[in-house]
Design a protein around this motif. Sequence first.
Motif, PDB file in Angstrom:
ATOM      1  N   GLU A 169       0.812  -1.215   0.000  1.00  0.00           N
ATOM      2  CA  GLU A 169       0.000   0.000   0.000  1.00  0.00           C
ATOM      3  C   GLU A 169       0.845   1.265   0.000  1.00  0.00           C
ATOM      4  O   GLU A 169       0.590   2.217  -0.742  1.00  0.00           O
ATOM      5  CB  GLU A 169      -0.934   0.004   1.210  1.00  0.00           C
ATOM      6  N   ASP A 170       1.872   1.281   0.839  1.00  0.00           N
ATOM      7  CA  ASP A 170       2.710   2.472   0.959  1.00  0.00           C
ATOM      8  C   ASP A 170       3.431   2.775  -0.355  1.00  0.00           C
ATOM      9  O   ASP A 170       3.420   3.916  -0.826  1.00  0.00           O
ATOM     10  CB  ASP A 170       3.719   2.275   2.095  1.00  0.00           C
ATOM     11  N   PHE A 171       4.046   1.764  -0.939  1.00  0.00           N
ATOM     12  CA  PHE A 171       4.785   1.986  -2.182  1.00  0.00           C
ATOM     13  C   PHE A 171       3.841   2.269  -3.350  1.00  0.00           C
ATOM     14  O   PHE A 171       4.204   2.993  -4.277  1.00  0.00           O
ATOM     15  CB  PHE A 171       5.705   0.802  -2.486  1.00  0.00           C
ATOM     16  N   TYR A 172       2.645   1.730  -3.311  1.00  0.00           N
ATOM     17  CA  TYR A 172       1.677   2.038  -4.368  1.00  0.00           C
ATOM     18  C   TYR A 172       1.337   3.523  -4.345  1.00  0.00           C
ATOM     19  O   TYR A 172       1.356   4.197  -5.382  1.00  0.00           O
ATOM     20  CB  TYR A 172       0.417   1.193  -4.187  1.00  0.00           C
ATOM     21  N   ARG A 173       1.045   4.040  -3.176  1.00  0.00           N
ATOM     22  CA  ARG A 173       0.627   5.443  -3.087  1.00  0.00           C
ATOM     23  C   ARG A 173       1.785   6.404  -3.330  1.00  0.00           C
ATOM     24  O   ARG A 173       1.622   7.429  -4.000  1.00  0.00           O
ATOM     25  CB  ARG A 173       0.001   5.704  -1.715  1.00  0.00           C
ATOM     26  N   ARG A 174       2.948   6.078  -2.792  1.00  0.00           N
ATOM     27  CA  ARG A 174       4.072   7.008  -2.894  1.00  0.00           C
ATOM     28  C   ARG A 174       4.768   6.959  -4.246  1.00  0.00           C
ATOM     29  O   ARG A 174       5.275   7.975  -4.731  1.00  0.00           O
ATOM     30  CB  ARG A 174       5.086   6.716  -1.787  1.00  0.00           C
ATOM     31  N   PHE A 175       4.819   5.772  -4.860  1.00  0.00           N
ATOM     32  CA  PHE A 175       5.630   5.622  -6.072  1.00  0.00           C
ATOM     33  C   PHE A 175       4.848   5.092  -7.277  1.00  0.00           C
ATOM     34  O   PHE A 175       5.028   5.588  -8.384  1.00  0.00           O
ATOM     35  CB  PHE A 175       6.821   4.699  -5.786  1.00  0.00           C
ATOM     36  N   ALA A 176       4.031   4.077  -7.072  1.00  0.00           N
ATOM     37  CA  ALA A 176       3.361   3.457  -8.213  1.00  0.00           C
ATOM     38  C   ALA A 176       2.381   4.412  -8.894  1.00  0.00           C
ATOM     39  O   ALA A 176       2.355   4.502 -10.134  1.00  0.00           O
ATOM     40  CB  ALA A 176       2.636   2.180  -7.777  1.00  0.00           C
ATOM     41  N   ILE A 177       1.573   5.118  -8.132  1.00  0.00           N
ATOM     42  CA  ILE A 177       0.603   6.047  -8.728  1.00  0.00           C
ATOM     43  C   ILE A 177       1.301   7.110  -9.584  1.00  0.00           C
ATOM     44  O   ILE A 177       0.928   7.318 -10.751  1.00  0.00           O
ATOM     45  CB  ILE A 177      -0.292   6.680  -7.648  1.00  0.00           C
ATOM     46  N   PRO A 178       2.348   7.798  -9.057  1.00  0.00           N
ATOM     47  CA  PRO A 178       3.058   8.767  -9.925  1.00  0.00           C
ATOM     48  C   PRO A 178       3.676   8.123 -11.162  1.00  0.00           C
ATOM     49  O   PRO A 178       3.647   8.717 -12.255  1.00  0.00           O
ATOM     50  CB  PRO A 178       4.137   9.343  -8.998  1.00  0.00           C
ATOM     51  N   MET A 179       4.233   6.907 -11.019  1.00  0.00           N
ATOM     52  CA  MET A 179       4.838   6.248 -12.183  1.00  0.00           C
ATOM     53  C   MET A 179       3.791   5.928 -13.236  1.00  0.00           C
ATOM     54  O   MET A 179       4.015   6.130 -14.439  1.00  0.00           O
ATOM     55  CB  MET A 179       5.550   4.959 -11.741  1.00  0.00           C
ATOM     56  N   TYR A 235       4.368   7.675 -16.785  1.00  0.00           N
ATOM     57  CA  TYR A 235       4.997   6.850 -17.811  1.00  0.00           C
ATOM     58  C   TYR A 235       4.044   5.885 -18.509  1.00  0.00           C
ATOM     59  O   TYR A 235       4.414   5.295 -19.526  1.00  0.00           O
ATOM     60  CB  TYR A 235       6.180   6.083 -17.204  1.00  0.00           C
ATOM     61  N   SER A 236       2.824   5.706 -17.982  1.00  0.00           N
ATOM     62  CA  SER A 236       1.851   4.838 -18.632  1.00  0.00           C
ATOM     63  C   SER A 236       0.571   5.577 -19.007  1.00  0.00           C
ATOM     64  O   SER A 236      -0.385   4.951 -19.477  1.00  0.00           O
ATOM     65  CB  SER A 236       1.516   3.639 -17.735  1.00  0.00           C
ATOM     66  N   ASN A 237       0.559   6.898 -18.739  1.00  0.00           N
ATOM     67  CA  ASN A 237      -0.565   7.760 -19.124  1.00  0.00           C
ATOM     68  C   ASN A 237      -1.902   7.311 -18.542  1.00  0.00           C
ATOM     69  O   ASN A 237      -2.943   7.414 -19.197  1.00  0.00           O
ATOM     70  CB  ASN A 237      -0.672   7.835 -20.656  1.00  0.00           C
ATOM     71  N   HIS A 238      -1.866   6.799 -17.326  1.00  0.00           N
ATOM     72  CA  HIS A 238      -3.101   6.413 -16.652  1.00  0.00           C
ATOM     73  C   HIS A 238      -3.631   7.598 -15.848  1.00  0.00           C
ATOM     74  O   HIS A 238      -2.859   8.379 -15.279  1.00  0.00           O
ATOM     75  CB  HIS A 238      -2.877   5.228 -15.706  1.00  0.00           C
ATOM     76  N   THR A 239      -4.944   7.717 -15.814  1.00  0.00           N
ATOM     77  CA  THR A 239      -5.591   8.734 -14.978  1.00  0.00           C
ATOM     78  C   THR A 239      -6.672   8.067 -14.133  1.00  0.00           C
ATOM     79  O   THR A 239      -7.054   6.919 -14.401  1.00  0.00           O
ATOM     80  CB  THR A 239      -6.239   9.832 -15.845  1.00  0.00           C
ATOM     81  N   ASN A 240      -7.140   8.756 -13.124  1.00  0.00           N
ATOM     82  CA  ASN A 240      -8.205   8.236 -12.259  1.00  0.00           C
ATOM     83  C   ASN A 240      -7.860   6.844 -11.725  1.00  0.00           C
ATOM     84  O   ASN A 240      -8.643   5.890 -11.840  1.00  0.00           O
ATOM     85  CB  ASN A 240      -9.542   8.187 -13.005  1.00  0.00           C
ATOM     86  N   PHE A 298      -4.529  -3.768  -8.426  1.00  0.00           N
ATOM     87  CA  PHE A 298      -4.105  -5.087  -8.881  1.00  0.00           C
ATOM     88  C   PHE A 298      -5.267  -5.844  -9.513  1.00  0.00           C
ATOM     89  O   PHE A 298      -5.092  -6.546 -10.518  1.00  0.00           O
ATOM     90  CB  PHE A 298      -3.500  -5.880  -7.714  1.00  0.00           C
ATOM     91  N   ARG A 299      -6.476  -5.712  -8.921  1.00  0.00           N
ATOM     92  CA  ARG A 299      -7.641  -6.394  -9.492  1.00  0.00           C
ATOM     93  C   ARG A 299      -7.965  -5.858 -10.888  1.00  0.00           C
ATOM     94  O   ARG A 299      -8.448  -6.585 -11.748  1.00  0.00           O
ATOM     95  CB  ARG A 299      -8.856  -6.242  -8.573  1.00  0.00           C
ATOM     96  N   ALA A 300      -7.670  -4.576 -11.083  1.00  0.00           N
ATOM     97  CA  ALA A 300      -7.921  -3.958 -12.388  1.00  0.00           C
ATOM     98  C   ALA A 300      -6.758  -4.154 -13.357  1.00  0.00           C
ATOM     99  O   ALA A 300      -6.804  -3.664 -14.497  1.00  0.00           O
ATOM    100  CB  ALA A 300      -8.201  -2.465 -12.200  1.00  0.00           C
ATOM    101  N   GLY A 301      -5.723  -4.851 -12.923  1.00  0.00           N
ATOM    102  CA  GLY A 301      -4.571  -5.105 -13.781  1.00  0.00           C
ATOM    103  C   GLY A 301      -3.658  -3.910 -13.947  1.00  0.00           C
ATOM    104  O   GLY A 301      -2.868  -3.854 -14.908  1.00  0.00           O
ATOM    105  N   LEU A 302      -3.738  -2.964 -13.014  1.00  0.00           N
ATOM    106  CA  LEU A 302      -2.916  -1.756 -13.091  1.00  0.00           C
ATOM    107  C   LEU A 302      -1.674  -1.936 -12.216  1.00  0.00           C
ATOM    108  O   LEU A 302      -1.713  -1.766 -11.005  1.00  0.00           O
ATOM    109  CB  LEU A 302      -3.722  -0.533 -12.637  1.00  0.00           C
ATOM    110  N   LYS A 303      -0.598  -2.288 -12.849  1.00  0.00           N
ATOM    111  CA  LYS A 303       0.659  -2.499 -12.144  1.00  0.00           C
ATOM    112  C   LYS A 303       1.765  -1.723 -12.849  1.00  0.00           C
ATOM    113  O   LYS A 303       1.756  -1.570 -14.066  1.00  0.00           O
ATOM    114  CB  LYS A 303       1.042  -3.981 -12.114  1.00  0.00           C
ATOM    115  N   VAL A 304       2.737  -1.271 -12.056  1.00  0.00           N
ATOM    116  CA  VAL A 304       3.927  -0.620 -12.615  1.00  0.00           C
ATOM    117  C   VAL A 304       4.725  -1.665 -13.383  1.00  0.00           C
ATOM    118  O   VAL A 304       4.948  -2.778 -12.900  1.00  0.00           O
ATOM    119  CB  VAL A 304       4.782  -0.013 -11.491  1.00  0.00           C
ATOM    120  N   SER A 305       5.152  -1.319 -14.581  1.00  0.00           N
ATOM    121  CA  SER A 305       6.018  -2.214 -15.347  1.00  0.00           C
ATOM    122  C   SER A 305       7.477  -1.928 -15.009  1.00  0.00           C
ATOM    123  O   SER A 305       7.809  -0.863 -14.479  1.00  0.00           O
ATOM    124  CB  SER A 305       5.794  -2.022 -16.853  1.00  0.00           C
TER     125      SER A 305
END
Length: 415
Positions: free
Chosen positions: A265-275, A279-284, A293-300
């Motif tokens: 959770e911590d790394f998702y909010r601090r790093f994964a969301i900005p990445m 770099y993947s042009n995701h919004t919302n 993870f259930r939506a298949g949204l993971k940092v590559s």
Amino acid sequence: MTKARLLRLSVVLVSIFMILLIIVYWDNVGTAHFYLHTSFSRPHSPGITAGEDWEALPDVDEFLAKLLSSSLKGNSSISRKTEQLLIQGSTKPVVSNLEENVRGYDWSTHNDRNSLDQEKLQIERQRTLREFCANSSFTFPTKERSFDDIPNYELNHLIVDDRHGIIYCYVPKVACTNWKRVMIVLSESLLNQGVPYRNPLDIPREHVHNTSTHLTFNKFWRRYGKFSRHLMKIKLKKYTKFLFVRDPFVRLISAFRSKFELENEDFYRRFAIPMLKLYSNHTNLPTSVSEAFRAGLKVSFSDFIQYLLDPRTEKMVPFNEHWRQIYRLCHPCQIDYDFIGKLETLDEDAAYLLQLLKVDRLLRFPPSYRNRTASSWEDNWFANIPLAWRQQLYKLYEADFVLFGYPKPENLLKD
């Protein structure tokens, strides 16, 4: 006139007394152990004994060292009792943490009489490090600064065990969880129902990484004020200092796997969301990692490499410790380490180090993970990373490759 002189004299005496009291009673765990408990260290100059070495200290350091040495005898009996207690510890705990369950432990026995000539190996590793630190043609940021120039907040990875005269610089993703556990057992910095932990793997992971559990150099200023740097230097001179390192690119892969392939959770909010946004042009994006993870949204891995190379990244905040360069964590050109271990030879190095520290009767180093990230995986992980990025990434971590004797990954840096 006489009363004024008496008043000034009394003020001076009280001030001296308070300073002495603070120094002598700075800690209740015996921080006055300014001597080396091991049979190895860097060579002293010819003709200089340990006692003479003490005499060579600057005046303030000499004063502190001699003043504090008086408490050594009192602590020795405590150490003997502790050793008797620790020897009774178990050897195989239950592993319950999610991340450790995913990885798994290798409980198979290892032959301590390995074929590596450990003494020669240490000499070679230290020689390589010292040669490149002294080589003026090899440069990297912060190389030329002195120990006094290092800010206190950058000394937060140096863990001190005053009971045994040990300083460990921990490097995340290089077995640091288990080495921190070892330091907790040795220093008795954490109790379980009023009794010090005896077995490293009995210590819960959340306690291992709690900064309040460890005495680190960055805490010295709060405890010892203007004496803090003098005390650090005395400890650095007399204590055994060690660190463990790892192939820099493999360490990055390991960091990516544990922080972005597992739900964190911590790394998702601090790093994964900005990445994901940059770099993947995701919004919302979802607010929780489980939803993502259930939506298949993971940092590559490609997102992660772009983040490391992006000049905007460190303008906002320094690299997280899990991917910060080792030379920035442990300052190997400012601190003369007595032992350099490598994750690639962890079992042999750990066994040898504990013997040299003379604590191998107290504990065993926890067994290594079965599915540890291997260097043979590099080709696969970097297969889809553009050549120019790989070359930039090498430059970013080049100092770690060179200082610790890792070969340049030519296969990744050429077409």
